[in-house]
Design an enzyme around this catalytic site. Structure first.
Site: not given
Ligand code: UD1
Ligand code: CA
Length: 489
Positions: A16, A21, A168, A183, A400
């Site tokens: 999401a 960047r 965090e 993590n 063609y």
């Protein structure tokens, strides 16, 4: 492939985020490496686990992303994230898409991955799920130890080494920022623990987001086992946020693909200049020469040699064929056939076994039978050519008329002379010949010789009359004088 004993209940792929960047109108996860978008790689790895449900959580450029995911054919369900931000909220929205409002809660294992981590493999996910289920964990997180862990969530462990939670970067203390175990954002969860814990996760943190990472401490606090699988393969947990990282991941993916091809029996003379999409297949005893790019659904048959300096996209190369300095798209090259050098195969080219399309040829929408050869300098489009026919140098199908395309049909064992033009629609029967420079406007019956050039007339002495004194005239005079060869000696 190592698939765990039980199929996971669901894999939820988070996609999401905005990805600003990249500096691109194209959503980040739709940027490609190795012939697939990043989300394409993520969904392919997830599909390999054969989950009961595959979910992609989307929000940024929602319709574009949802259309793209639909086009990948993985059967992934699209879940829309609402305005509440954070990975925890994203997973909640993914779960809601599976259960619907008020439905029974899910059981079993829920795997969470990201749409922008393209090198992650099914094998790695299977190891994560296998450990998770074998150890009876509530949560198992995939982690890596990095030299520079800045920006990542850090794995917090108790004195006994057990995982107590994730903090965090922005919420971490100086001491926690010194932790180098990070993590990856890839987890296996017990579905019931995950569903319950997410209802308790708040947005009370530095970023005002609903963190998925908070689930670990919550699971532990209710007595569940929380553990980590530490991987040494950092590429598999690396995401791409900008085009520099995308290139680095693309180069590493290619290195892995080329190495896997070599281990499976392909000779690659120069891996540094060889680019093979993850979707390409090569049989044993194939050879890929320097400067070659193989894309899409390209398949290289046994004993075939491709390159140097060849780019093939969705091209099937038959056993023992050779393809040299060629640009090919959407073509089939038969067993033992040869193509190149300097050949342009356009979509619908189907070259039969032992056939040849040679130097400076362009082909499109043409079926060429066994052993037929188009050796030098020409264009063959909208045509069918039979078996063992030899098309002379410089032949053109004039397909063609300025408004419509027409077909040329040429039979078997035909011999066309240099510079034949086939003005389509036209047919040439089996065993027919054409004369040099023929402009074939009418059908040629089997076995006939088609001549359309006016008989040759020589105007004797023209050069000496019209170009007196020129070098050509002198040469002609010289030739005239020496011809009888009588006045010397
Ligand atoms: C997250 C983890 C962090 C981990 C890092 C690994 C959280 C709170 N933090 O960081 O511990 O080290 O990933 O890269 O989970 N996404 C959504 N909806 C959202 C927010 C994110 O779908 O509301 C998706 C993004 O598209 C992306 C992934 O989740 O695919 C990770 O988002 P990102 O913002 O890059 O990660 P962080 O939150 O910084
Ligand atoms: Ca974030």
């Amino acid at each position: 492939m190592a698939v765990p004993e039980t199929r996971p209940t669901a894999v939820i792929v988070l996609a999401a985020g905005a990805g600003t960047r990249m500096k691109s109108r194209t959503p980040k996860i739709m940027h490609s490496i190795g012939g697939r978008s990043m989300i394409g790689h993520a969904l392919a790895a997830a599909s390999g686990l054969e989950p009961q449900h595959l979910v992609a959580v989307v929000r940024h450029q929602r319709d574009k992303v949802a259309d793209h995911i639909g086009s990948l054919g993985t059967g992934a369900v699209i879940a829309d994230q609402d305005e509440i931000p954070g990975t925890g909220r994203a997973v909640e929205c993914g779960l809601a898409a599976l259960t619907g409002p008020g439905a029974a809660t899910l059981t079993g294992t829920i795997v969470v991955t990201y749409g922008d981590v393209p090198l992650l493999t099914t094998e790695m996910l299977a190891e994560l799920v296998g450990t998770h289920e074998a150890d009876g964990n509530s949560v198992t997180v995939l982690t890596a130890v990095l030299d520079d862990a800045a920006g990542y969530g850090r794995i917090v462990r108790a004195e006994d080494g057990s995982v107590t939670g994730i903090v965090e970067h922005k919420d971490a203390t100086e001491e926690q920022r010194g932790i180098r175990e990070i993590n990856s954002g890839i987890y296996a969860f017990d579905a019931e623990v995950l569903t319950r814990a997410l209802t308790q996760v708040t947005t009370d943190n530095a970023q005002g987001e609903k963190y998925l990472t908070d689930v670990l401490a919550l699971a532990r606090s209710e007595g569940g086992r929380v553990a980590a699988v530490v991987t040494e393969d950092r590429w598999q947990v690396e995401g791409a946020n900008d085009r520099v990282q995308l290139q680095a991941l693309g180069a590493e993916l290619n290195r892995r693909t080329v190495e896997a091809a070599m281990r499976a029996g392909t000779t690659v003379v120069d891996p540094a200049t060889t680019w093979i999409d993850a979707t390409v297949t090569l049989e044993e005893d194939t050879t890929v020469l320097p400067g070659t790019q193989l894309h899409g659904t390209t398949h290289i048959g046994r004993d075939a040699v491709v390159g140097p300096d060849t780019t093939l996209t969705d091209v099937v190369v038959g056993e023992g064929a050779s393809v040299t300095r060629t640009h090919g798209v959407g073509a089939r090259i038969g067993d033992g056939a040869t193509v190149g050098p300097f050949t342009y195969l356009r979509p619908g080219t189907d070259l039969g076994p032992e056939g040849k399309i040679g130097a400076f040829y362009e082909t499109k929408n043409v079926t060429i039978g066994r052993g037929s050869k188009l050796s030098h300098l020409g264009y063959a489009g909208d045509a069918t050519i039979g078996e063992h026919t030899n098309i002379g140098c410089g032949n053109i199908t004039a397909n063609y008329d300025g408004e419509n395309k027409h077909r040329t049909v040429i039979g078997s064992h035909v011999r066309t002379s240099s510079n034949t033009v086939f003005v389509a629609p036209v047919e040439v029967g089996d065993g027919a010949y054409t004369g040099a420079g023929a402009v074939v406007r009418k059908d040629v019956p089997a076995g006939a010789l088609a001549l359309s050039v006016a008989p040759q007339r020589n105007a004797d002495g023209w050069v000496e009359r019209k170009r007196p004194g020129s070098a050509a005239a002198q040469a002609a005079q010289q030739a005239g004088r020496t011809e009888p060869n009588t006045d010397s000696e």
